[in-house]
Design a protein around this motif. Structure first.
Motif, mmCIF file in Angstrom:
data_model
loop_
_atom_site.group_PDB
_atom_site.id
_atom_site.type_symbol
_atom_site.label_atom_id
_atom_site.label_comp_id
_atom_site.label_asym_id
_atom_site.label_seq_id
_atom_site.Cartn_x
_atom_site.Cartn_y
_atom_site.Cartn_z
ATOM 1 N N VAL A 230 26.011 17.537 -3.566
ATOM 2 C CA VAL A 230 25.337 16.257 -3.404
ATOM 3 C C VAL A 230 23.904 16.559 -2.995
ATOM 4 C CG1 VAL A 230 25.228 14.102 -2.075
ATOM 5 C CG2 VAL A 230 27.439 15.036 -2.786
ATOM 6 N N THR A 231 22.965 15.901 -3.649
ATOM 7 C CA THR A 231 21.555 16.077 -3.324
ATOM 8 C C THR A 231 20.969 14.742 -2.879
ATOM 9 O OG1 THR A 231 20.778 15.587 -5.556
ATOM 10 C CG2 THR A 231 21.324 17.891 -5.076
ATOM 11 N N SER A 232 19.891 14.821 -2.132
ATOM 12 C CA SER A 232 19.182 13.613 -1.715
ATOM 13 C C SER A 232 17.703 13.945 -1.580
ATOM 14 C CB SER A 232 19.739 13.084 -0.388
ATOM 15 O OG SER A 232 19.531 14.020 0.643
ATOM 16 N N PRO B 205 15.427 14.985 -5.554
ATOM 17 C CA PRO B 205 15.395 16.239 -6.315
ATOM 18 C C PRO B 205 15.172 15.934 -7.790
ATOM 19 C CG PRO B 205 17.648 15.659 -5.843
ATOM 20 C CD PRO B 205 16.782 14.667 -5.108
ATOM 21 N N GLY B 206 14.534 16.846 -8.500
ATOM 22 C CA GLY B 206 14.195 16.613 -9.904
ATOM 23 C C GLY B 206 15.309 16.996 -10.856
ATOM 24 N N GLY C 222 13.350 11.939 -10.322
ATOM 25 C CA GLY C 222 13.872 12.143 -8.976
ATOM 26 C C GLY C 222 14.859 11.032 -8.656
ATOM 27 N N LEU C 223 15.860 11.352 -7.860
ATOM 28 C CA LEU C 223 16.905 10.385 -7.509
ATOM 29 C C LEU C 223 17.101 10.351 -6.003
ATOM 30 C CD1 LEU C 223 19.411 11.518 -10.251
ATOM 31 C CD2 LEU C 223 18.025 9.440 -10.277
ATOM 32 N N ASP C 224 17.411 9.176 -5.484
ATOM 33 C CA ASP C 224 17.671 9.073 -4.051
ATOM 34 C C ASP C 224 18.876 9.922 -3.659
ATOM 35 O OD1 ASP C 224 15.536 7.340 -3.474
ATOM 36 O OD2 ASP C 224 16.721 5.592 -4.052
#
Length: 147
Positions: A25-27, A30-31, A46-48
């Motif tokens: 999981v990224t926050s 990130p591209g 990029g995403l929240d």
């Protein structure tokens, strides 16, 4: 509000993913490279919050962008977001293979769940499901928001 909602949802999704050993999981925007363009600019978004399944995680993260759409993309919508920009982002994500997109609207306390099949709007008393992207994951929409 944006940060509080994003943090609550990141924590909930990440805890589930770690417990089930499903991926990463990224926050924090990130591209993700959604399209490569040999004659101009690549499409990088990029995403929240994003979930990338174990099958797409090739090792520890490095300083490069993900070269694929995530399995789940989450955007917490701010008043400054424009509908056309959000619509374009949803289309680009779906075209890049993202299977599930959640648009979280703090002002109306709703979530739009998008798949290649269409979109559904969920209200506070309804349950948001991870479907086949995060099997077994559920959260009541109202629990995403403070108060």
């Amino acid at each position: 509000m944006h940060g509080v909602v994003a943090a609550r949802l990141t924590r909930t999704i990440a805890n589930y993913v770690v417990e089930k050993d499903l991926g990463e999981v990224t926050s924090g925007d990130p591209g993700f490279v959604l399209e490569r363009n040999a004659y101009g600019r690549d499409t990088v978004r990029g995403l929240d919050i994003a979930f990338v399944s174990q099958s797409k995680v090739l090792g520890p993260p490095d300083f490069a962008w993900y070269e694929t759409g995530p399995d789940l993309a989450v955007e917490v919508i701010s008043p400054s977001n424009k509908a056309g920009d959000i619509h374009l982002k949803v289309m680009q994500l779906l075209n890049a293979g993202t299977r599930l997109i959640w648009l979280v609207y703090p002002e109306t306390r709703t979530v739009e769940a998008h798949t290649s099949e269409g979109a559904t709007t969920l209200h506070e008393s309804e349950t948001l499901s991870g479907g086949d992207v995060l099997p077994g994951f559920e959260i009541r929409v109202g629990d995403i928001f403070p108060g």
